[in-house]
Design a protein around this motif. Structure first.
Motif, PDB file in Angstrom:
ATOM      1  N   GLY A  95       0.223 -13.102  -0.102  1.00 33.03           N
ATOM      2  CA  GLY A  95       0.526 -13.437   1.284  1.00 33.03           C
ATOM      3  C   GLY A  95       1.026 -12.308   2.142  1.00 33.03           C
ATOM      4  O   GLY A  95       1.392 -12.534   3.303  1.00 33.03           O
ATOM      5  N   TRP A  96       1.036 -11.062   1.607  1.00 37.87           N
ATOM      6  CA  TRP A  96       1.478  -9.941   2.426  1.00 37.87           C
ATOM      7  C   TRP A  96       0.299  -9.433   3.245  1.00 37.87           C
ATOM      8  O   TRP A  96      -0.559  -8.721   2.738  1.00 37.87           O
ATOM      9  N   SER A  97       0.259  -9.778   4.516  1.00 41.24           N
ATOM     10  CA  SER A  97      -0.885  -9.454   5.361  1.00 41.24           C
ATOM     11  C   SER A  97      -1.028  -7.964   5.616  1.00 41.24           C
ATOM     12  O   SER A  97      -2.107  -7.497   5.984  1.00 41.24           O
ATOM     13  N   GLU A  98       0.059  -7.202   5.441  1.00 41.79           N
ATOM     14  CA  GLU A  98       0.025  -5.761   5.691  1.00 41.79           C
ATOM     15  C   GLU A  98      -0.257  -4.959   4.425  1.00 41.79           C
ATOM     16  O   GLU A  98      -0.037  -3.747   4.405  1.00 41.79           O
ATOM     17  N   ALA A  99      -0.739  -5.612   3.378  1.00 37.95           N
ATOM     18  CA  ALA A  99      -0.993  -4.895   2.124  1.00 37.95           C
ATOM     19  C   ALA A  99      -2.083  -3.840   2.274  1.00 37.95           C
ATOM     20  O   ALA A  99      -2.095  -2.832   1.572  1.00 37.95           O
ATOM     21  N   ASN A 100      -3.039  -4.067   3.189  1.00 37.10           N
ATOM     22  CA  ASN A 100      -4.092  -3.083   3.482  1.00 37.10           C
ATOM     23  C   ASN A 100      -4.820  -2.637   2.220  1.00 37.10           C
ATOM     24  O   ASN A 100      -4.939  -1.444   1.937  1.00 37.10           O
ATOM     25  N   ALA A 101      -5.308  -3.606   1.466  1.00 31.83           N
ATOM     26  CA  ALA A 101      -6.026  -3.296   0.230  1.00 31.83           C
ATOM     27  C   ALA A 101      -7.466  -2.915   0.553  1.00 31.83           C
ATOM     28  O   ALA A 101      -8.239  -3.738   1.039  1.00 31.83           O
ATOM     29  N   THR A 102      -7.810  -1.667   0.301  1.00 33.82           N
ATOM     30  CA  THR A 102      -9.195  -1.220   0.477  1.00 33.82           C
ATOM     31  C   THR A 102      -9.927  -1.169  -0.851  1.00 33.82           C
ATOM     32  O   THR A 102     -11.156  -1.160  -0.879  1.00 33.82           O
ATOM     33  N   ARG A 103      -9.168  -1.141  -1.943  1.00 33.50           N
ATOM     34  CA  ARG A 103      -9.729  -1.210  -3.276  1.00 33.50           C
ATOM     35  C   ARG A 103      -9.005  -2.300  -4.057  1.00 33.50           C
ATOM     36  O   ARG A 103      -7.984  -2.822  -3.603  1.00 33.50           O
ATOM     37  N   VAL A 104      -9.526  -2.642  -5.221  1.00 32.71           N
ATOM     38  CA  VAL A 104      -8.941  -3.708  -6.026  1.00 32.71           C
ATOM     39  C   VAL A 104      -8.490  -3.122  -7.352  1.00 32.71           C
ATOM     40  O   VAL A 104      -9.307  -2.588  -8.113  1.00 32.71           O
ATOM     41  N   ASP A 105      -7.181  -3.203  -7.628  1.00 37.13           N
ATOM     42  CA  ASP A 105      -6.637  -2.755  -8.908  1.00 37.13           C
ATOM     43  C   ASP A 105      -6.669  -3.913  -9.895  1.00 37.13           C
ATOM     44  O   ASP A 105      -6.266  -5.038  -9.565  1.00 37.13           O
TER      45      ASP A 105
END
Length: 308
Positions: A91-101
């Protein structure tokens, strides 16, 4: 002739992928249309592979939600999504995930999608599921995000997550201890402690650790509570309660638009009405002329103290 006969089927398959909110396994696509139709859709660029044996429409190929669904299918039943992508799911909208770990056991070898980074470890994780997708806990996810972030971005990541993400500080402290080798562990623990005492942004951290440091600042409070008119409570970034001086630190991220400036002026008016002098320092002030900032704050305290 063959291409003309298959065109309607390719169009139907493409439309189904385009309107779907989830990626499709190859077996399901072949069962509903055919292997030949799917291969033609791939050749024409309508179908894009998100993971081995998992497809979506080309316009959804970079959609994070579809990628996470695809990764969940690809790694099952072995792995967990972690890092920024997991914080996004939490739910953290600012996570800014461009890749997936993804965390996988050491003995599991899978051909990874191009947007996936794999952490192979026998680490014992705190695991859960969000929307049916297996993930590490917010605290473990933040530890992994710290590990994978560029060193220059770790401080901002940590403070932003502690302020906005569903991370429990006590649990995070325990999970930091549970992880083995961790880059700059001491800095991570310092940030955790400082965040607990009121520093929630990079600017506040710089001010607390590099600018307003020393015995002359021992009377200052970070995020001290001030009750003003109509039962409103404010928490200035720095507060000298005896001299009634409040310092606000204005980072560009939170103080650059007109609405925020009006909000800041209203806060200043309430503090002044409550008897406080208000000083505002910008990012440029704190980072480029720290001595000037120290002099202004100390001069304000000295001036106010003369009149007490």
């Amino acid at each position: 002739m063959t291409r003309r006969r298959s065109a309607p089927a390719v169009g139907a398959l493409s439309a189904a992928l385009h309107h779907s909110e989830r990626p499709w396994p190859r077996a399901e696509l072949e069962a509903q249309w055919s292997r030949r139709t799917l291969n033609e859709a791939i050749r024409l660029g309508f179908a894009a592979r998100l993971a081995p044996g998992i497809y979506t429409h080309r316009e959804h190929a970079t959609d994070l939600g579809q990628r996470l669904e695809a990764v969940a299918q690809w790694m099952a039943p072995h792995g967990l999504i972690t890092g920024r992508a997991a914080l996004h799911l939490w739910g953290w909208s600012e996570a800014n995930a461009t890749r997936v770990d993804v965390a996988l056991p050491r003995d599991v070898r899978l051909a990874r999608p191009h947007y996936v980074d794999v952490l192979r470890t026998d680490q014992a994780w705190m695991a859960d599921a969000v929307a049916g997708i297996p993930v590490t806990s917010p605290e473990d996810s933040l530890v992994v995000a710290w590990r994978t972030a560029a060193p220059s971005r770790r401080r901002g990541l940590m403070l932003d997550a502690l302020r906005d993400a569903p991370v429990d500080r006590g649990q995070l402290r325990r999970r930091i201890d549970a992880h083995g080798r961790l880059p700059h562990r001491a800095q991570m623990l310092d940030l955790l402690a400082l965040s607990g005492s009121g520093a929630t942004t990079v600017l506040e951290h710089i001010a607390a650790t590099e600018v307003f440091v020393g015995q002359e600042w021992r009377e200052w409070e970070r995020q001290g509570e001030v009750r003003v008119a109509n039962g409103v409570t404010l928490h200035p970034d720095m507060l000298h309660r005896r001299a009634r001086v409040a310092v606000e630190l204005d980072g560009a991220r939170y103080h650059s638009d007109d609405a925020q400036r009006r909000h800041d002026l209203q806060r200043d008016a309430l503090l002044v009405a409550a008897g406080y002098a208000v000083i505002r320092f910008t990012w440029e002030d704190i980072t480029r002329r720290p001595a000037w900032c120290r002099d202004r704050a100390l001069a304000a305290v000295a001036s106010r103290a003369e009149n007490l």
